[in-house]
Write a protein that holds these residues in place. Structure first.
Motif, PDB file in Angstrom:
ATOM      1  N   VAL A 136       0.840  -1.208   0.000  1.00  0.00           N
ATOM      2  CA  VAL A 136       0.000   0.000   0.000  1.00  0.00           C
ATOM      3  C   VAL A 136       0.872   1.254   0.000  1.00  0.00           C
ATOM      4  O   VAL A 136       0.658   2.181  -0.792  1.00  0.00           O
ATOM      5  CB  VAL A 136      -0.953   0.010   1.217  1.00  0.00           C
ATOM      6  CG1 VAL A 136      -1.683   1.345   1.317  1.00  0.00           C
ATOM      7  CG2 VAL A 136      -1.954  -1.138   1.125  1.00  0.00           C
ATOM      8  N   ALA A 137       1.865   1.294   0.891  1.00  0.00           N
ATOM      9  CA  ALA A 137       2.703   2.496   1.023  1.00  0.00           C
ATOM     10  C   ALA A 137       3.510   2.760  -0.242  1.00  0.00           C
ATOM     11  O   ALA A 137       3.685   3.920  -0.639  1.00  0.00           O
ATOM     12  CB  ALA A 137       3.640   2.350   2.226  1.00  0.00           C
ATOM     13  N   GLY A 138       4.014   1.707  -0.886  1.00  0.00           N
ATOM     14  CA  GLY A 138       4.777   1.889  -2.120  1.00  0.00           C
ATOM     15  C   GLY A 138       3.945   2.525  -3.207  1.00  0.00           C
ATOM     16  O   GLY A 138       4.385   3.448  -3.908  1.00  0.00           O
ATOM     17  N   ARG A 139       2.722   2.051  -3.355  1.00  0.00           N
ATOM     18  CA  ARG A 139       1.833   2.624  -4.370  1.00  0.00           C
ATOM     19  C   ARG A 139       1.411   4.045  -3.997  1.00  0.00           C
ATOM     20  O   ARG A 139       1.351   4.933  -4.851  1.00  0.00           O
ATOM     21  CB  ARG A 139       0.617   1.717  -4.551  1.00  0.00           C
ATOM     22  CG  ARG A 139       1.004   0.337  -5.076  1.00  0.00           C
ATOM     23  CD  ARG A 139      -0.186  -0.570  -5.311  1.00  0.00           C
ATOM     24  NE  ARG A 139       0.265  -1.879  -5.758  1.00  0.00           N
ATOM     25  CZ  ARG A 139      -0.469  -2.725  -6.465  1.00  0.00           C
ATOM     26  NH1 ARG A 139      -1.699  -2.394  -6.804  1.00  0.00           N
ATOM     27  NH2 ARG A 139       0.019  -3.882  -6.834  1.00  0.00           N
ATOM     28  N   MET A 140       1.136   4.252  -2.713  1.00  0.00           N
ATOM     29  CA  MET A 140       0.733   5.585  -2.270  1.00  0.00           C
ATOM     30  C   MET A 140       1.849   6.610  -2.402  1.00  0.00           C
ATOM     31  O   MET A 140       1.595   7.801  -2.612  1.00  0.00           O
ATOM     32  CB  MET A 140       0.261   5.539  -0.812  1.00  0.00           C
ATOM     33  CG  MET A 140      -1.154   5.039  -0.637  1.00  0.00           C
ATOM     34  SD  MET A 140      -1.749   5.424   1.018  1.00  0.00           S
ATOM     35  CE  MET A 140      -1.851   7.218   0.935  1.00  0.00           C
ATOM     36  N   ALA A 141       3.105   6.170  -2.265  1.00  0.00           N
ATOM     37  CA  ALA A 141       4.238   7.092  -2.379  1.00  0.00           C
ATOM     38  C   ALA A 141       4.210   7.822  -3.717  1.00  0.00           C
ATOM     39  O   ALA A 141       4.496   9.023  -3.796  1.00  0.00           O
ATOM     40  CB  ALA A 141       5.556   6.335  -2.212  1.00  0.00           C
ATOM     41  N   ILE A 142       3.855   7.107  -4.759  1.00  0.00           N
ATOM     42  CA  ILE A 142       3.777   7.716  -6.090  1.00  0.00           C
ATOM     43  C   ILE A 142       2.525   8.570  -6.212  1.00  0.00           C
ATOM     44  O   ILE A 142       2.555   9.691  -6.750  1.00  0.00           O
ATOM     45  CB  ILE A 142       3.802   6.625  -7.174  1.00  0.00           C
ATOM     46  CG1 ILE A 142       5.084   5.787  -7.051  1.00  0.00           C
ATOM     47  CG2 ILE A 142       3.681   7.243  -8.552  1.00  0.00           C
ATOM     48  CD1 ILE A 142       6.370   6.586  -7.107  1.00  0.00           C
ATOM     49  N   GLN A 143       1.421   8.080  -5.690  1.00  0.00           N
ATOM     50  CA  GLN A 143       0.165   8.834  -5.722  1.00  0.00           C
ATOM     51  C   GLN A 143       0.330  10.187  -5.032  1.00  0.00           C
ATOM     52  O   GLN A 143      -0.082  11.235  -5.553  1.00  0.00           O
ATOM     53  CB  GLN A 143      -0.902   7.989  -5.029  1.00  0.00           C
ATOM     54  CG  GLN A 143      -2.313   8.508  -5.075  1.00  0.00           C
ATOM     55  CD  GLN A 143      -3.290   7.456  -4.527  1.00  0.00           C
ATOM     56  OE1 GLN A 143      -3.409   6.370  -5.079  1.00  0.00           O
ATOM     57  NE2 GLN A 143      -3.965   7.787  -3.449  1.00  0.00           N
ATOM     58  N   PRO A 306      -7.964   3.429   4.562  1.00  0.00           N
ATOM     59  CA  PRO A 306      -8.119   2.469   5.653  1.00  0.00           C
ATOM     60  C   PRO A 306      -8.876   1.199   5.296  1.00  0.00           C
ATOM     61  O   PRO A 306      -8.581   0.140   5.866  1.00  0.00           O
ATOM     62  CB  PRO A 306      -8.857   3.271   6.729  1.00  0.00           C
ATOM     63  CG  PRO A 306      -9.550   4.366   5.988  1.00  0.00           C
ATOM     64  CD  PRO A 306      -8.631   4.710   4.857  1.00  0.00           C
ATOM     65  N   TYR A 307      -9.852   1.269   4.403  1.00  0.00           N
ATOM     66  CA  TYR A 307     -10.575   0.037   4.071  1.00  0.00           C
ATOM     67  C   TYR A 307      -9.621  -0.965   3.423  1.00  0.00           C
ATOM     68  O   TYR A 307      -9.508  -2.115   3.870  1.00  0.00           O
ATOM     69  CB  TYR A 307     -11.761   0.311   3.140  1.00  0.00           C
ATOM     70  CG  TYR A 307     -12.455  -0.980   2.736  1.00  0.00           C
ATOM     71  CD1 TYR A 307     -13.360  -1.599   3.597  1.00  0.00           C
ATOM     72  CD2 TYR A 307     -12.151  -1.610   1.523  1.00  0.00           C
ATOM     73  CE1 TYR A 307     -13.956  -2.804   3.248  1.00  0.00           C
ATOM     74  CE2 TYR A 307     -12.742  -2.811   1.170  1.00  0.00           C
ATOM     75  CZ  TYR A 307     -13.651  -3.408   2.033  1.00  0.00           C
ATOM     76  OH  TYR A 307     -14.224  -4.606   1.693  1.00  0.00           O
ATOM     77  N   THR A 308      -8.927  -0.534   2.384  1.00  0.00           N
ATOM     78  CA  THR A 308      -7.958  -1.413   1.712  1.00  0.00           C
ATOM     79  C   THR A 308      -6.919  -1.925   2.696  1.00  0.00           C
ATOM     80  O   THR A 308      -6.599  -3.123   2.736  1.00  0.00           O
ATOM     81  CB  THR A 308      -7.267  -0.658   0.563  1.00  0.00           C
ATOM     82  OG1 THR A 308      -8.240  -0.262  -0.403  1.00  0.00           O
ATOM     83  CG2 THR A 308      -6.222  -1.537  -0.120  1.00  0.00           C
ATOM     84  N   SER A 309      -6.389  -1.015   3.501  1.00  0.00           N
ATOM     85  CA  SER A 309      -5.301  -1.372   4.419  1.00  0.00           C
ATOM     86  C   SER A 309      -5.766  -2.330   5.513  1.00  0.00           C
ATOM     87  O   SER A 309      -5.049  -3.286   5.852  1.00  0.00           O
ATOM     88  CB  SER A 309      -4.724  -0.104   5.053  1.00  0.00           C
ATOM     89  OG  SER A 309      -4.181   0.746   4.076  1.00  0.00           O
ATOM     90  N   THR A 310      -6.939  -2.095   6.081  1.00  0.00           N
ATOM     91  CA  THR A 310      -7.442  -2.947   7.155  1.00  0.00           C
ATOM     92  C   THR A 310      -7.690  -4.369   6.670  1.00  0.00           C
ATOM     93  O   THR A 310      -7.309  -5.345   7.334  1.00  0.00           O
ATOM     94  CB  THR A 310      -8.722  -2.350   7.755  1.00  0.00           C
ATOM     95  OG1 THR A 310      -8.391  -1.160   8.478  1.00  0.00           O
ATOM     96  CG2 THR A 310      -9.413  -3.322   8.693  1.00  0.00           C
ATOM     97  N   VAL A 311      -8.326  -4.507   5.520  1.00  0.00           N
ATOM     98  CA  VAL A 311      -8.594  -5.845   4.993  1.00  0.00           C
ATOM     99  C   VAL A 311      -7.284  -6.553   4.656  1.00  0.00           C
ATOM    100  O   VAL A 311      -7.081  -7.728   4.994  1.00  0.00           O
ATOM    101  CB  VAL A 311      -9.514  -5.775   3.754  1.00  0.00           C
ATOM    102  CG1 VAL A 311      -9.693  -7.161   3.143  1.00  0.00           C
ATOM    103  CG2 VAL A 311     -10.879  -5.203   4.141  1.00  0.00           C
ATOM    104  N   ALA A 312      -6.349  -5.844   4.033  1.00  0.00           N
ATOM    105  CA  ALA A 312      -5.056  -6.441   3.682  1.00  0.00           C
ATOM    106  C   ALA A 312      -4.284  -6.855   4.932  1.00  0.00           C
ATOM    107  O   ALA A 312      -3.665  -7.929   4.968  1.00  0.00           O
ATOM    108  CB  ALA A 312      -4.232  -5.455   2.853  1.00  0.00           C
TER     109      ALA A 312
END
Length: 376
Positions: A136-143, A306-312
């Motif tokens: 998640v963090a890797g993808r968000m870093a670019i976003q 948070p939804y994506t992160s919590t489920v993952a």
């Protein structure tokens, strides 16, 4: 076992440590699960869903800590939680002790059993409980980096992927692990020209094979980094040393080499940061500027989705939670070497080398602590 899930109280932390599906699995195995009221609200899970899965709702964080044998969290306890933690209480969460001396001493003083997500490690050296949040963090870093490259946010005013007739942005990614690979792939997918650095030649060979054509690999060393930062529009720090402080790959003096409006995103901030001028920021106030260089250093980046992160996260942690609940932490750690490596602080003793080294504390062998638990 009696399990407690408090509502996260760190700034803008909307994740929760357990989904209703996770509650149902624990209940099926005979465990009691207490959830703080509204704990799942930020992730899109209602109290009714938790009740339907078999959880018991409690209104306050004090009641959760007071009743639970095992506390499951997302982020490390903050100062106002320290006094709630009981002696011998098991805490299973991200701790990142090597980046916080006050937290380390607080957990030693409380006599808690601190089992850290980030140091649970498989035989192949992979970190199964870091992987989902690293993805998640890797993808968000670019976003996030793409957003802060815009002029209204003091960036260079560059569109990451460019347009026909205009070159795309140059992205430099430091570290070829999970975070770095996800960041490189995301940036490449948006059309940027990406340079991906790592210290491992075998890793670089692998990445060169699997990455898109607009990703170049390069050996990471100080000379190469100094040369690359001169031309990069977005620099992502993605270096991790499990349980220890991240090394400073981008030093203070390198900022003078960068063009005004360059954006730095340090994903390693919760391990001390691999950019020397990095300091933790929040989603409320995510950036600051030094030498005309924009720094984005949010310590809980996945908390913004948070939804994506919590489920993952629950997908990854639940098998380990089940082992701890079914066997107790002592037996579970004896039976599972991955979990044993997650132990950082036990009954006032530091049992993880990276933590002991970070704060010059005595190290006790984890085997000795587990043997003492048998004798007790």
């Amino acid at each position: 076992m009696v399990i407690g899930v408090p509502r996260e109280i760190k700034n803008n932390e909307n994740r929760v440590a357990l989904t209703p599906a996770g509650v149902a699995e624990l209940r099926k195995a005979g465990h009691t699960v207490y959830i703080q009221v509204n704990a799942g609200e930020g992730s899109g899970f209602s109290d009714e869903e938790y009740i339907g899965a078999g959880a018991i709702m409690l209104p306050t964080i004090e009641e959760i800590y007071g009743i639970a044998e095992m506390i499951i969290k997302v982020k490390e306890p903050i100062a106002q939680e320290y006094s709630l933690i009981k002696e011998n209480q098991l805490l299973f969460t991200y701790f990142h002790f090597a980046s916080s001396e006050p937290l380390t001493h607080a957990m030693i003083e409380r006599g808690a059993v601190c089992l850290a997500y980030e140091t649970v490690e498989k035989n192949d050296r992979s970190l199964p409980l870091l992987v989902p949040m690293s993805e998640v963090a890797g993808r968000m870093a670019i976003q996030e980096g793409a957003k802060y490259l815009e002029k209204p946010t003091k960036g260079r005013g560059i569109l990451l992927g460019g347009v026909p007739g205009v070159k795309p942005a140059k992205v430099l990614v430091l570290g070829g692990g999970i975070v770095g690979a996800q960041a490189a792939r995301m940036a490449a997918g948006l059309g940027a020209h990406v340079t991906l650095m790592d210290v491992s030649l075998p890793r670089l060979r692998y990445l060169a094979d699997v990455m898109p054509e607009n990703v170049d690999t390069m050996m990471s060393n100080e000379y190469n980094i100094r040369e690359e930062v001169k031309h990069a529009d977005l620099i992502v720090g993605a270096v991790l040393i499990p349980g220890a402080k991240a090394p400073h790959l981008v030093t203070r003096d390198m900022l003078k080499l960068m063009r005004p409006g360059t954006v730095l995103v340090d994903v390693a901030v919760d391990q001390g940061g691999c950019i020397e001028t990095c300091r933790p920021t929040t989603h409320e106030d995510p950036t600051y500027i030094i030498d005309d260089v924009v720094h984005y250093c949010v310590a809980n980046m996945p908390g913004a989705v948070p939804y994506t992160s919590t489920v993952a996260l629950t997908n990854a942690t639940l098998p380990y939670v089940m082992q701890l609940a079914n066997k107790g932490w002592q037996q579970a750690c004896r039976d599972n070497a991955e979990l044993k490596l997650g132990l950082n602080v036990v009954d006032g003793k530091v049992v993880y080398k990276g933590v002991a080294d970070a704060w010059n504390l005595p190290l006790v062998a984890v085997e000795d602590v587990l043997q003492q638990e048998v004798l007790n």
